[in-house]
Design an enzyme around this catalytic site. Sequence first.
Site, PDB file in Angstrom:
ATOM      1  N   SER A 285       0.835  -1.202   0.000  1.00 41.64           N
ATOM      2  CA  SER A 285       0.000   0.000   0.000  1.00 41.64           C
ATOM      3  C   SER A 285       0.867   1.248   0.000  1.00 41.64           C
ATOM      4  O   SER A 285       1.963   1.277   0.581  1.00 41.64           O
ATOM      5  CB  SER A 285      -0.858  -0.026   1.265  1.00 41.64           C
ATOM      6  OG  SER A 285      -1.469   1.215   1.474  1.00 41.64           O
TER       7      SER A 285
ATOM      8  N   TYR B 236      -2.108  -1.621  11.006  1.00 37.72           N
ATOM      9  CA  TYR B 236      -2.386  -2.085   9.641  1.00 37.72           C
ATOM     10  C   TYR B 236      -1.229  -1.698   8.711  1.00 37.72           C
ATOM     11  O   TYR B 236      -0.670  -2.523   7.987  1.00 37.72           O
ATOM     12  CB  TYR B 236      -3.705  -1.483   9.121  1.00 37.72           C
ATOM     13  CG  TYR B 236      -3.827  -1.538   7.627  1.00 37.72           C
ATOM     14  CD1 TYR B 236      -4.133  -2.720   6.978  1.00 37.72           C
ATOM     15  CD2 TYR B 236      -3.578  -0.406   6.833  1.00 37.72           C
ATOM     16  CE1 TYR B 236      -4.198  -2.788   5.594  1.00 37.72           C
ATOM     17  CE2 TYR B 236      -3.646  -0.458   5.458  1.00 37.72           C
ATOM     18  CZ  TYR B 236      -3.957  -1.650   4.848  1.00 37.72           C
ATOM     19  OH  TYR B 236      -4.005  -1.702   3.470  1.00 37.72           O
TER      20      TYR B 236
ATOM     21  N   LYS C 242       1.850  -3.948   6.577  1.00 39.43           N
ATOM     22  CA  LYS C 242       2.258  -3.851   5.161  1.00 39.43           C
ATOM     23  C   LYS C 242       3.780  -3.694   5.074  1.00 39.43           C
ATOM     24  O   LYS C 242       4.436  -4.331   4.249  1.00 39.43           O
ATOM     25  CB  LYS C 242       1.560  -2.658   4.482  1.00 39.43           C
ATOM     26  CG  LYS C 242       0.081  -2.836   4.281  1.00 39.43           C
ATOM     27  CD  LYS C 242      -0.239  -3.963   3.320  1.00 39.43           C
ATOM     28  CE  LYS C 242      -1.719  -4.226   3.149  1.00 39.43           C
ATOM     29  NZ  LYS C 242      -2.040  -5.527   2.541  1.00 39.43           N
TER      30      LYS C 242
END
Length: 339
Positions: free
Chosen positions: A125, A150, A154
Amino acid sequence: MAKQVLVSGGAGFIGSHVTVELVQAGFDVVVADNFSNCDKTCYEGVCKILGCRPPLVEMDFCDLAAVERLFADYQIDAVIHFAAYKAVGESVAEPILYYKNNLLSFLNLLEVARRKGCNVLFSSSATVYGETDVLPVTEQSPRQPATSPYGNTKQICEDILRDSVKAYPGIKGIALRYFNPIGAHPSALIGELPRGVPNNLVPFITQTAIGKRECLSIFGNDYPTPDGTCQRDYIDIVDLARAHVCAVARMLDGKMEEPYEIYNVGTGRPISVLELVNAFEKVNGVKLNWKYAPRRPGDVTAIWADPTLANEKLGWKATRTVEETLASAWAWEKHLAGE
Ligand code: WQD
């Protein structure tokens, strides 16, 4: 013989679109999903679009034995890994859940994939870039410390992949850094299915337009941008899905120049929240109820991609206009409403 690609999380928003594009490009696809954050709607939509039913395995990648069985049952040539939790706010409230699920599932997958000599594409991302002054961002732009568990998963998964392909020469890896994926398949048979109140802008817009939400809040109009609202790089979901086909082909055709490659997947075009709202109203002929609201904590002012590397090395380019994409998002919302 067609190459077989495993799509973990293949029943979700991005996974379902990628499955369609892969099959249409001539790949065989195995969809694996535990349906923890989606129902069978999108998988059924995929089957309708394709006119065939790609094999579906209901399983959890946190279960190593299940991953081993999957690789024993299917001859898999490459994996695209989507299976992960993805809600930024929830990850702040439930960090252990996020670290456990997102890291363990990826580690299990890599452990088996490397035994089988199977290349891995990881869905990363643009969130890994954080707030940056130098825009657009290239793959060389430094990553900033993650602002949520989160985002951290990644970054950690990118690092795990980088270290693994270095240590195990039998496998290669690609990380695709997505900017803001929006829209739906032109058939309106698959699209985003947010649970509860949407966090992301476009589902909130379409739900407001259909009457499910009363009013869209535009978070902040005092940012140092041309109109005071945040700027993002909104990438059409089908364009994004096509980038995966290009990346998998590069892997399987032995064209990778490094064992680990990273690509930005964006348009290179910044759009503000206000511009997006105006474009939505114009292209779909609807009036949206919206108001300005305070800034949302954690939002960066502006970020957009330099997609040159993906253009050159993957032979991929975003093609759909934001108007086409916003029309597809609206068609999907209307399809959900039975219109
Ligand atoms: C876009 C813009 C908001 C909702 C997030 C994750 C990222 C990635 C994609 C994936 C911002 C504004 C939003 C609303 C608004 N994650 N907005 N009113 O925050 O760029 O990225 O989704 O799995 O990791 O962080 O996307 O769609 O939430 O917001 O004004 O009701 O829209 O402030 O400027 P974001 P978004």
